[in-house]
Design an enzyme around this catalytic site. Structure first.
Site, PDB file in Angstrom:
ATOM      1  N   ASP A  13       0.929  -1.227   0.020  1.00 45.58           N
ATOM      2  CA  ASP A  13       0.090   0.194  -0.107  1.00 45.58           C
ATOM      3  C   ASP A  13       0.931   1.491  -0.482  1.00 45.58           C
ATOM      4  O   ASP A  13       0.149   1.857   0.143  1.00 45.58           O
ATOM      5  CB  ASP A  13      -1.163   0.408   1.137  1.00 45.58           C
ATOM      6  N   LYS A  16       1.783   2.432  -5.045  1.00 46.95           N
ATOM      7  CA  LYS A  16       2.226   2.218  -6.388  1.00 46.95           C
ATOM      8  C   LYS A  16       1.456   2.235  -7.480  1.00 46.95           C
ATOM      9  O   LYS A  16       1.899   1.831  -8.542  1.00 46.95           O
ATOM     10  CB  LYS A  16       2.641   0.188  -6.199  1.00 46.95           C
ATOM     11  N   GLY A  40      -4.711  -4.169  -4.048  1.00 39.56           N
ATOM     12  CA  GLY A  40      -5.762  -3.332  -4.053  1.00 39.56           C
ATOM     13  C   GLY A  40      -5.101  -2.001  -5.032  1.00 39.56           C
ATOM     14  O   GLY A  40      -4.500  -1.504  -3.658  1.00 39.56           O
ATOM     15  N   HIS A  41      -4.516  -2.427  -5.522  1.00 39.95           N
ATOM     16  CA  HIS A  41      -3.923  -0.591  -6.233  1.00 39.95           C
ATOM     17  C   HIS A  41      -4.714   0.265  -6.733  1.00 39.95           C
ATOM     18  O   HIS A  41      -6.150   0.305  -7.594  1.00 39.95           O
ATOM     19  CB  HIS A  41      -3.134  -0.889  -7.260  1.00 39.95           C
ATOM     20  N   GLN A 221       1.746  -6.017  -3.030  1.00 42.47           N
ATOM     21  CA  GLN A 221       2.901  -6.184  -1.586  1.00 42.47           C
ATOM     22  C   GLN A 221       3.500  -5.541  -1.381  1.00 42.47           C
ATOM     23  O   GLN A 221       3.454  -4.770  -1.958  1.00 42.47           O
ATOM     24  CB  GLN A 221       2.665  -7.663  -1.765  1.00 42.47           C
TER      25      GLN A 221
HETATM   26  P1  GDP Z   1      -0.678   0.245  -3.597  1.00 43.79           P
HETATM   27  O1  GDP Z   1      -1.895  -1.192  -3.007  1.00 43.79           O
HETATM   28  O2  GDP Z   1       0.775   0.260  -3.135  1.00 43.79           O
HETATM   29  O3  GDP Z   1      -1.121   0.363  -5.146  1.00 43.79           O
HETATM   30  O4  GDP Z   1      -1.470   1.618  -2.418  1.00 43.79           O
HETATM   31  P2  GDP Z   1      -2.827   1.584  -2.271  1.00 43.79           P
HETATM   32  O5  GDP Z   1      -3.705   1.843  -3.495  1.00 43.79           O
HETATM   33  O6  GDP Z   1      -3.711   0.593  -1.033  1.00 43.79           O
HETATM   34  O7  GDP Z   1      -2.551   2.693  -0.685  1.00 43.79           O
HETATM   35  C1  GDP Z   1      -2.461   3.850  -1.287  1.00 43.79           C
HETATM   36  C2  GDP Z   1      -3.388   5.546  -0.843  1.00 43.79           C
HETATM   37  O8  GDP Z   1      -2.860   6.594  -0.421  1.00 43.79           O
HETATM   38  C3  GDP Z   1      -4.765   5.044  -1.843  1.00 43.79           C
HETATM   39  O9  GDP Z   1      -5.478   6.167  -1.119  1.00 43.79           O
HETATM   40  C4  GDP Z   1      -3.995   6.317  -2.350  1.00 43.79           C
HETATM   41  O10 GDP Z   1      -5.003   6.775  -3.443  1.00 43.79           O
HETATM   42  C5  GDP Z   1      -3.528   7.807  -1.363  1.00 43.79           C
HETATM   43  N1  GDP Z   1      -2.025   8.158  -2.491  1.00 43.79           N
HETATM   44  C6  GDP Z   1      -1.334   7.900  -2.683  1.00 43.79           C
HETATM   45  N2  GDP Z   1       0.153   8.822  -3.160  1.00 43.79           N
HETATM   46  C7  GDP Z   1      -0.686   9.586  -1.634  1.00 43.79           C
HETATM   47  C8  GDP Z   1      -0.153  11.138  -1.672  1.00 43.79           C
HETATM   48  O11 GDP Z   1       0.778  11.307  -2.023  1.00 43.79           O
HETATM   49  N3  GDP Z   1      -0.545  11.684  -0.429  1.00 43.79           N
HETATM   50  C9  GDP Z   1      -1.803  10.722   0.182  1.00 43.79           C
HETATM   51  N4  GDP Z   1      -2.577  11.740   0.920  1.00 43.79           N
HETATM   52  N5  GDP Z   1      -2.347   9.452  -0.255  1.00 43.79           N
HETATM   53  C10 GDP Z   1      -1.519   9.147  -1.285  1.00 43.79           C
HETATM   54  P1  IMO Z   2      -1.039  -4.360  -1.764  1.00 42.46           P
HETATM   55  O1  IMO Z   2      -0.610  -4.420  -3.475  1.00 42.46           O
HETATM   56  C1  IMO Z   2      -0.750  -4.598   2.143  1.00 42.46           C
HETATM   57  C2  IMO Z   2      -0.946  -8.555   3.892  1.00 42.46           C
HETATM   58  C3  IMO Z   2      -2.358  -9.331   4.641  1.00 42.46           C
HETATM   59  C4  IMO Z   2      -1.792 -10.087   5.527  1.00 42.46           C
HETATM   60  C5  IMO Z   2      -0.309 -11.062   4.597  1.00 42.46           C
HETATM   61  C6  IMO Z   2      -0.741 -11.727   4.062  1.00 42.46           C
HETATM   62  O2  IMO Z   2      -2.028  -3.544  -2.278  1.00 42.46           O
HETATM   63  O3  IMO Z   2      -0.040  -3.412  -1.387  1.00 42.46           O
HETATM   64  P2  IMO Z   2      -2.108 -12.721   1.458  1.00 42.46           P
HETATM   65  O4  IMO Z   2      -4.063 -11.973   1.479  1.00 42.46           O
HETATM   66  O5  IMO Z   2      -1.645 -12.459   0.908  1.00 42.46           O
HETATM   67  O6  IMO Z   2      -2.127 -13.910   2.050  1.00 42.46           O
HETATM   68  O7  IMO Z   2      -1.918 -11.963   2.782  1.00 42.46           O
HETATM   69  O8  IMO Z   2       0.321  -9.707   3.580  1.00 42.46           O
HETATM   70  N1  IMO Z   2      -1.485  -8.125   2.307  1.00 42.46           N
HETATM   71  C7  IMO Z   2      -1.289  -7.216   1.857  1.00 42.46           C
HETATM   72  N2  IMO Z   2      -1.198  -5.720   2.874  1.00 42.46           N
HETATM   73  N3  IMO Z   2      -0.594  -4.326   0.573  1.00 42.46           N
HETATM   74  C8  IMO Z   2      -1.277  -6.008  -0.246  1.00 42.46           C
HETATM   75  O9  IMO Z   2      -0.954  -5.388  -1.201  1.00 42.46           O
HETATM   76  C9  IMO Z   2      -1.152  -6.943   1.367  1.00 42.46           C
HETATM   77  N4  IMO Z   2      -2.005  -8.018   0.253  1.00 42.46           N
HETATM   78  C10 IMO Z   2      -1.062  -8.590   1.242  1.00 42.46           C
HETATM   79  O10 IMO Z   2      -2.198  -7.901   5.048  1.00 42.46           O
HETATM   80  O11 IMO Z   2      -1.154  -9.759   6.612  1.00 42.46           O
HETATM   81 MG    MG Z   3      -2.584  -1.438  -1.535  1.00 44.70          MG
END
Ligand code: GDP
Ligand code: IMO
Ligand code: MG
Length: 422
Positions: A13, A16, A40-41, A221
């Site tokens: 998270d 990416k 979840g991207h 991840q």
């Molecule tokens: P990913 O899994 O690495 O793609 O990241 P996620 O989407 O799960 O989580 C990142 C969260 O931070 C999302 O809700 C994005 O919209 C938000 N986000 C990304 N970059 C920024 C930033 O620079 N500032 C803020 N406030 N939110 C951001």
């Molecule tokens: P993105 O791509 C954050 C965590 C889960 C759990 C562990 C194992 O959005 O960054 P799993 O379902 O893979 O067996 O869970 O890894 N986890 C993540 N945490 N971002 C993710 O993906 C994750 N995918 C799995 O919360 O601790």
């Molecule tokens: Mg994510």
């Protein structure tokens, strides 16, 4: 040509999806190489937020091929729902998506096995996203799995029934775990999968490289969730590091070019497992509220803490990161001062590397306090508007990890992205 790799340096998270979306115009192909719907991207542009799970984050840009590589695990039901939603938004998914025949399928019983295994672990549970990731990779390495290419075989249904029945037997061994298997929707989604473009992606990837096409491999991840280098056993079941792009796409190591390491200006983690700089106080709560730190896949609150430099340096090393993108600098705008973990106390010694165990009884973070950049950064669009204290924070990190921070993100939107260096 080389394949550039973009991945998370912390516990997932990091942001990416946002940076893949920003970089996509520079590439012909965006390819996911591991993980599955546990990811979840999030992408934001034109005032709309999109969350992608299995589909690569290049899907919203025209003229980009989005490849789901052999290292990915696919739940046909989630995949179909994701595609249907994108088609509803007018995105030409069928025309821009290709799926490796060697990617493994998540069965309904894999999800049940994930739930049964977590329930049996009780307090020691991993905190899995319950998408069936672990059991599917177990069947892959155990040489029992079903792959996307298998759906083209006339024997697919009988092979599916054999594996499903084996899983049902295993599920019966979990005391008190109640379940029923309803696979009509899954089989329907498998039929839909068959209508999509299935490819032998390792050939296509290498052909594309030879033809001079530019490929970006999109990690899911983060490094601390890597099956080998993460906080085992509280990890996911795939190699999330840059080496995973080779095995997950069929690309040789000498074909890897830039490695973009994505990190937040602080740390978060969702699920169980060690997290040395985790804050259990109102500062952590403030980070969670300001950063809207709730899981994009499960909605669970994310655990929050200060930036951890021994951890970040470790991640830079195991990935061979060549440049870094620092995300969510705006979120720390709510603090006057920022803490950074520079070392750990470990067995009465001050160390600056990540030891074997990083549980609270094994390491204690040592912090340095730096001046913050109080105020709202989200409207900043040019480098000369960036507060000096933030530039100093970036320089402090670069000095500690030895790699340049080339991108600074100050908000979730595409437009809230600053190029610090070319
Ligand atoms: P990913 O899994 O690495 O793609 O990241 P996620 O989407 O799960 O989580 C990142 C969260 O931070 C999302 O809700 C994005 O919209 C938000 N986000 C990304 N970059 C920024 C930033 O620079 N500032 C803020 N406030 N939110 C951001
Ligand atoms: P993105 O791509 C954050 C965590 C889960 C759990 C562990 C194992 O959005 O960054 P799993 O379902 O893979 O067996 O869970 O890894 N986890 C993540 N945490 N971002 C993710 O993906 C994750 N995918 C799995 O919360 O601790
Ligand atoms: Mg994510």
């Amino acid at each position: 040509m080389k394949v550039d790799v973009l991945l998370g340096l912390q516990w997932g998270d990091e942001g990416k999806g946002k940076i893949v979306d920003v970089l996509t115009p520079e590439y012909d192909v965006i390819a996911r190489f591991q993980g599955g719907p546990n990811a979840g991207h999030t992408l934001e542009f034109d005032g709309i937020k999109h969350v992608l799970h299995t589909i690569p984050s290049g899907v919203f840009r025209p003229d980009t091929l989005n490849v789901v590589g052999n290292g990915v695990v696919i739940d046909p039901i989630i995949f179909k729902k994701e595609i249907d939603a994108l088609v509803g938004l007018g995105v030409d998914v069928a025309g821009s998506l290709a799926i490796s025949r060697k990617a493994h399928l998540i069965l309904p019983t894999h999800r049940l096995l994930d739930a049964a295994s977590e329930a049996a672990k009780g307090k020691a549970k991993i905190g899995s996203t319950l998408k069936g990731i672990g059991p599917t990779y177990m069947d892959k390495t155990g040489r029992n799995g079903l792959r996307v290419g298998d759906i083209e075989s006339p024997h697919f249904e009988s092979r599916y029934h054999t594996l499903r029945d084996k899983h049902v037997g295993m599920l019966g061994q979990f005391d008190g775990f109640e379940f029923s298997v309803d696979d009509a929707e899954w089989l329907e989604a498998v039929a839909f999968l068959q209508t999509l473009k299935l490819i032998d992606s390792e050939h296509d990837m290498n052909r594309a490289l030879k033809a001079g096409q530019r490929i970006l491999a999109e990690g899911a991840q983060g490094t601390m969730l890597d099956i080998d280098f993460g906080t085992y056993p509280f990890v996911t079941s795939s190699n999330t590091i840059s080496a995973g792009a080779c095995t997950g796409l069929g690309i040789a190591p000498n074909r890897v070019g830039e490695v973009f390491g994505i990190f937040k200006a602080y740390c978060t983690r969702v699920g169980s497992g060690p997290f040395p700089t985790e804050l259990h106080d109102e500062v952590g709560e403030q980070m969670r509220a300001e950063g809207r730190e709730f899981g994009a896949t499960t909605g669970r609150p994310r655990r929050c803490g200060w930036l951890d430099l021994p951890q970040l340096r470790y991640a830079v090393d195991v990935n061979g990161a060549t440049q870094l993108c620092m995300m969510k600098a705006d979120v720390l705008g709510c603090f006057e001062e920022i803490e950074v973990c520079t070392h750990y106390m470990h067995r009465d010694e001050k160390i600056d590397h990540l030891p074997f165990g990083i549980n609270p009884d094994e390491v204690e973070p040592v912090y340095t306090t730096l001046p913050g950049w109080p105020g709202d950064l989200t409207g900043i669009r040019t480098l000369d508007e960036v507060p000096q204290t933030l530039l100093d924070y970036v320089a402090f990190i670069e000095e500690a990890v030895g790699v340049p921070v080339t991108v600074l993100s100050v908000g979730p939107d595409r437009a809230q992205t600053l190029q610090l260096k070319s």
